[in-house]
Design an enzyme around this catalytic site. Structure first.
Site, PDB file in Angstrom:
ATOM      1  N   LEU A 187       6.086  11.671 -67.556  1.00 61.43           N
ATOM      2  CA  LEU A 187       5.161  12.198 -68.566  1.00 61.43           C
ATOM      3  C   LEU A 187       4.445  11.023 -69.253  1.00 61.43           C
ATOM      4  O   LEU A 187       3.222  11.007 -69.377  1.00 61.43           O
ATOM      5  CB  LEU A 187       5.964  13.022 -69.589  1.00 61.43           C
ATOM      6  CG  LEU A 187       5.225  13.619 -70.778  1.00 61.43           C
ATOM      7  CD1 LEU A 187       4.215  14.677 -70.312  1.00 61.43           C
ATOM      8  CD2 LEU A 187       6.218  14.286 -71.759  1.00 61.43           C
TER       9      LEU A 187
ATOM     10  N   THR B  72      12.183   6.358 -65.898  1.00 65.53           N
ATOM     11  CA  THR B  72      13.586   6.179 -65.502  1.00 65.53           C
ATOM     12  C   THR B  72      13.808   6.796 -64.121  1.00 65.53           C
ATOM     13  O   THR B  72      13.315   7.895 -63.846  1.00 65.53           O
ATOM     14  CB  THR B  72      14.511   6.854 -66.539  1.00 65.53           C
ATOM     15  OG1 THR B  72      14.212   6.306 -67.812  1.00 65.53           O
ATOM     16  CG2 THR B  72      15.977   6.605 -66.212  1.00 65.53           C
TER      17      THR B  72
ATOM     18  N   GLY C  96      16.823  17.921 -71.947  1.00 64.12           N
ATOM     19  CA  GLY C  96      17.043  16.479 -71.754  1.00 64.12           C
ATOM     20  C   GLY C  96      17.632  15.822 -72.988  1.00 64.12           C
ATOM     21  O   GLY C  96      18.464  14.905 -72.894  1.00 64.12           O
TER      22      GLY C  96
ATOM     23  N   GLY D 260      33.490  -9.682 -85.304  1.00 63.95           N
ATOM     24  CA  GLY D 260      33.050 -10.950 -85.895  1.00 63.95           C
ATOM     25  C   GLY D 260      32.216 -11.740 -84.890  1.00 63.95           C
ATOM     26  O   GLY D 260      31.474 -11.158 -84.094  1.00 63.95           O
TER      27      GLY D 260
ATOM     28  N   GLU E 214      12.986  10.039 -74.437  1.00 67.81           N
ATOM     29  CA  GLU E 214      13.003  11.513 -74.577  1.00 67.81           C
ATOM     30  C   GLU E 214      12.672  11.938 -76.013  1.00 67.81           C
ATOM     31  O   GLU E 214      13.194  12.930 -76.523  1.00 67.81           O
ATOM     32  CB  GLU E 214      14.314  12.099 -74.053  1.00 67.81           C
ATOM     33  CG  GLU E 214      14.476  11.748 -72.576  1.00 67.81           C
ATOM     34  CD  GLU E 214      15.358  12.647 -71.782  1.00 67.81           C
ATOM     35  OE1 GLU E 214      15.484  13.816 -72.130  1.00 67.81           O
ATOM     36  OE2 GLU E 214      15.899  12.158 -70.773  1.00 67.81           O
ATOM     37  N   GLY E 215      11.773  11.159 -76.627  1.00 66.62           N
ATOM     38  CA  GLY E 215      11.321  11.439 -77.994  1.00 66.62           C
ATOM     39  C   GLY E 215      12.018  10.523 -78.984  1.00 66.62           C
ATOM     40  O   GLY E 215      13.240  10.536 -79.094  1.00 66.62           O
TER      41      GLY E 215
ATOM     42  N   GLU F 297      11.569   9.556 -84.763  1.00 66.75           N
ATOM     43  CA  GLU F 297      10.471  10.089 -85.588  1.00 66.75           C
ATOM     44  C   GLU F 297       9.976  11.426 -85.004  1.00 66.75           C
ATOM     45  O   GLU F 297       9.710  12.382 -85.743  1.00 66.75           O
ATOM     46  CB  GLU F 297       9.324   9.063 -85.674  1.00 66.75           C
ATOM     47  CG  GLU F 297       9.680   7.789 -86.437  1.00 66.75           C
ATOM     48  CD  GLU F 297      10.701   6.879 -85.738  1.00 66.75           C
ATOM     49  OE1 GLU F 297      10.733   6.847 -84.491  1.00 66.75           O
ATOM     50  OE2 GLU F 297      11.470   6.187 -86.447  1.00 66.75           O
TER      51      GLU F 297
HETATM   52  N1  CAA Z   1       9.198  24.589 -75.627  1.00 67.03           N
HETATM   53  C1  CAA Z   1       8.168  25.400 -75.276  1.00 67.03           C
HETATM   54  N2  CAA Z   1       6.908  25.254 -75.785  1.00 67.03           N
HETATM   55  C2  CAA Z   1       6.705  24.271 -76.659  1.00 67.03           C
HETATM   56  C3  CAA Z   1       7.715  23.397 -77.066  1.00 67.03           C
HETATM   57  C4  CAA Z   1       9.013  23.598 -76.535  1.00 67.03           C
HETATM   58  N3  CAA Z   1      10.033  22.824 -76.882  1.00 67.03           N
HETATM   59  N4  CAA Z   1       7.216  22.497 -77.955  1.00 67.03           N
HETATM   60  C5  CAA Z   1       5.914  22.801 -78.101  1.00 67.03           C
HETATM   61  N5  CAA Z   1       5.613  23.876 -77.329  1.00 67.03           N
HETATM   62  C6  CAA Z   1       4.316  24.558 -77.237  1.00 67.03           C
HETATM   63  C7  CAA Z   1       3.891  25.066 -78.597  1.00 67.03           C
HETATM   64  O1  CAA Z   1       4.442  26.340 -78.875  1.00 67.03           O
HETATM   65  C8  CAA Z   1       2.385  25.106 -78.461  1.00 67.03           C
HETATM   66  O2  CAA Z   1       2.032  26.256 -77.728  1.00 67.03           O
HETATM   67  P1  CAA Z   1       0.648  27.050 -78.010  1.00 67.03           P
HETATM   68  O3  CAA Z   1      -0.461  26.095 -77.732  1.00 67.03           O
HETATM   69  O4  CAA Z   1       0.683  28.200 -77.063  1.00 67.03           O
HETATM   70  O5  CAA Z   1       0.694  27.465 -79.465  1.00 67.03           O
HETATM   71  C9  CAA Z   1       2.098  23.905 -77.566  1.00 67.03           C
HETATM   72  O6  CAA Z   1       3.316  23.612 -76.858  1.00 67.03           O
HETATM   73  C10 CAA Z   1       1.649  22.678 -78.332  1.00 67.03           C
HETATM   74  O7  CAA Z   1       2.633  22.384 -79.299  1.00 67.03           O
HETATM   75  P2  CAA Z   1       2.353  21.346 -80.470  1.00 67.03           P
HETATM   76  O8  CAA Z   1       1.089  21.722 -81.169  1.00 67.03           O
HETATM   77  O9  CAA Z   1       3.607  21.255 -81.288  1.00 67.03           O
HETATM   78  O10 CAA Z   1       2.079  20.002 -79.623  1.00 67.03           O
HETATM   79  P3  CAA Z   1       1.735  18.516 -80.090  1.00 67.03           P
HETATM   80  O11 CAA Z   1       0.696  17.992 -79.210  1.00 67.03           O
HETATM   81  O12 CAA Z   1       1.548  18.481 -81.558  1.00 67.03           O
HETATM   82  O13 CAA Z   1       3.076  17.709 -79.700  1.00 67.03           O
HETATM   83  C11 CAA Z   1       5.287  16.823 -80.003  1.00 67.03           C
HETATM   84  C12 CAA Z   1       4.326  18.008 -80.155  1.00 67.03           C
HETATM   85  C13 CAA Z   1       6.636  17.361 -80.493  1.00 67.03           C
HETATM   86  C14 CAA Z   1       4.894  15.620 -80.824  1.00 67.03           C
HETATM   87  C15 CAA Z   1       5.385  16.456 -78.499  1.00 67.03           C
HETATM   88  O14 CAA Z   1       4.206  15.824 -78.067  1.00 67.03           O
HETATM   89  C16 CAA Z   1       6.570  15.569 -78.155  1.00 67.03           C
HETATM   90  O15 CAA Z   1       7.710  16.041 -78.010  1.00 67.03           O
HETATM   91  N6  CAA Z   1       6.319  14.238 -77.981  1.00 67.03           N
HETATM   92  C17 CAA Z   1       7.346  13.315 -77.512  1.00 67.03           C
HETATM   93  C18 CAA Z   1       7.267  13.200 -76.026  1.00 67.03           C
HETATM   94  C19 CAA Z   1       8.543  12.697 -75.437  1.00 67.03           C
HETATM   95  O16 CAA Z   1       9.645  13.099 -75.810  1.00 67.03           O
HETATM   96  N7  CAA Z   1       8.400  11.853 -74.435  1.00 67.03           N
HETATM   97  C20 CAA Z   1       9.551  11.361 -73.702  1.00 67.03           C
HETATM   98  C21 CAA Z   1       9.161  11.075 -72.305  1.00 67.03           C
HETATM   99  S1  CAA Z   1      10.377  11.444 -71.113  1.00 67.03           S
HETATM  100  C22 CAA Z   1      11.514  10.194 -71.107  1.00 67.03           C
HETATM  101  O17 CAA Z   1      11.631   9.437 -72.018  1.00 67.03           O
HETATM  102  C23 CAA Z   1      12.372  10.228 -69.899  1.00 67.03           C
HETATM  103  C24 CAA Z   1      13.210   9.030 -69.662  1.00 67.03           C
HETATM  104  O18 CAA Z   1      12.760   7.938 -69.379  1.00 67.03           O
HETATM  105  C25 CAA Z   1      14.686   9.175 -69.707  1.00 67.03           C
END
Ligand code: CAA
Length: 380
Positions: free
Chosen positions: A125, A158, A242, A339, A363-364, A367
């Site tokens: 992602l 990853t 996750g 220590g 995975e977020g 913050e």
């Molecule tokens: N489940 C289902 N739908 C969801 C959801 C969830 N958990 N979270 C949001 N949605 C839906 C909302 O209901 C909304 O739907 P509608 O448009 O139909 O109303 C839509 O998604 C948009 O939601 P938001 O307006 O809340 O979206 P946003 O753009 O403001 O973003 C955020 C929200 C929480 C900041 C999100 O972008 C986020 O989680 N960011 C962090 C990303 C992340 O965790 N990246 C990690 C990468 S993977 C990784 O790290 C793997 C590795 O290496 C181990």
């Protein structure tokens, strides 16, 4: 309310504890120092059913519940945090969405061999300019005849260096922002796909991460996971699971740091007695033990909710936020108890602390977890 584990849950926990003690912990420092991918250990995880724990047995998995998954993740990560995240990505970020959103044909090709550990999956992602703001991705996928053609790049992926197939999120309609994102299963032997050399990381060095590049990378249309435009919801829903995996990884790392510090405090003498006799050390150990248990309860609740099939975004975020920040505090106190020795590579205390830091980021970030939790509590 019942805090007792079932017989099956105890068995999987004990099996993982034993495997981690025999096959992971004795090698973890070497893998860390050499940045070495534990290929044989990962193969054995597959043979034990640990790469697709909650995938039904007829689809190649172990057919267990998510509490079992959390228990297994804690034990494996206690032995080696890098191995823990390899397993977490396979279970939560690859097998789980294929199981949930895949067609029968996709499940045949992309589930059984991955859940059994024969092949390895990854989840892509994040991009260079969009980590937390996941809807801002720039990678595009354009439909052309029977194919989609992908262009763009991903980073910090990853399992990226070793993966056979990667779940990739790309824009199919930029104007629709998050509603224009689609998910694709991209085999890493696809033409136009390349990857960088593995990242040189601070911790979890047994696991590999890298950048991915898509240049006119064509994949068959049948490799689209879900409908066009469903990608963002698939990505977010997948991360809800996750985050249980990463919270459990943090539990395992913290327990490794705590148990090491506890043993050291009983053995190290100062001012004529073991340092465990001093209240200053006792209070640290008491806080560490209490925080570990508090985190475990949050993790088990989120896993239990996932098993019940109810939305658990807030609870997963709480578990991940608390467990990861607890892990940093506990492993840092572990160094303090050791220590000066704790600040050298002679002891594993420093490795556990280095391993802890990423759990507050991937995975977020913490913050982002707070944003998800705030959205949840404000909605109630
Ligand atoms: N489940 C289902 N739908 C969801 C959801 C969830 N958990 N979270 C949001 N949605 C839906 C909302 O209901 C909304 O739907 P509608 O448009 O139909 O109303 C839509 O998604 C948009 O939601 P938001 O307006 O809340 O979206 P946003 O753009 O403001 O973003 C955020 C929200 C929480 C900041 C999100 O972008 C986020 O989680 N960011 C962090 C990303 C992340 O965790 N990246 C990690 C990468 S993977 C990784 O790290 C793997 C590795 O290496 C181990």
């Amino acid at each position: 309310m019942d805090f007792q584990l079932t017989e099956e849950q105890r068995q999987v926990r004990d099996m993982c504890r034993d495997f981690a003690a025999k096959e992971l912990a004795p090698n973890a420092r070497r893998w860390d120092l050499n940045h070495e991918f534990p290929r044989d250990a990962v193969k054995k995880l597959g043979e034990l059913g640990l790469m697709g724990i909650a995938v039904p047995a007829d689809l190649g998995g172990a057919g267990m519940d998510n509490i079992s998954y959390a228990l297994a993740m804690e034990e494996i990560s206690r032995g080696c945090a890098g191995t823990g995240v390899i397993m977490s990505v396979s279970n939560s970020l690859f097998c789980d969405p294929v199981m949930k959103y895949g067609t029968d044909e996709q499940k045949k090709t992309f589930l059984a061999p991955y859940a059994s550990g024969e092949k390895l999956g990854a989840y892509a992602l994040t991009e260079p300019q969009s980590g937390s703001d996941a809807a801002e991705i720039k990678t595009v996928a354009v439909a052309r005849g029977d194919e989609y053609v992908l262009d763009g790049s991903k980073n910090f992926i990853t399992n990226g260096p070793q993966a056979d197939t990667i779940l990739v999120f790309a824009m199919t309609d930029k104007a629709k922002r998050h509603k224009g994102i689609t998910a694709f299963l991209v085999p890493t032997d696809a033409k136009g796909f390349t990857r960088s050399k593995p990242d040189d990381k601070v911790g979890i060095r047994a696991s590999g991460s890298c950048s991915l590049y898509f240049e006119g990378c064509a994949i068959p249309k049948r490799n689209r996971l879900g409908a066009e435009g469903d990608g963002f919801k698939i990505a977010m829903g997948t991360l809800d699971g996750g985050r249980i995996g990463i919270a459990s990884q943090a539990l395992g790392i913290a327990r490794a740091g705590y148990e090491l510090a506890l043993a050291y405090a009983k053995e190290r003498k100062a001012f004529g007695q073991p340092i465990s006799q001093f209240q200053a050390i006792q209070f640290m150990l008491a806080d560490m033990a209490t925080e570990l248990d508090a985190a475990r309860l949050l993790v088990w609740r989120a896993a239990w909710m996932k098993d019940k099939g109810v939305r658990h975004s807030t609870e997963s975020a709480m578990a991940k936020l608390y467990a990861s920040e607890m892990c940093e505090r506990v492993t840092s106190r572990g160094i303090q108890i050791h220590g000066g020795y704790g600040y050298t590579k002679e002891y594993d205390a420093e490795r556990h602390w280095r391993d802890s830091r990423i759990t507050e980021i991937y995975e977020g970030t913490s913050e982002i977890q707070r944003l998800v939790i705030a959205a949840g509590v404000l909605k109630d």
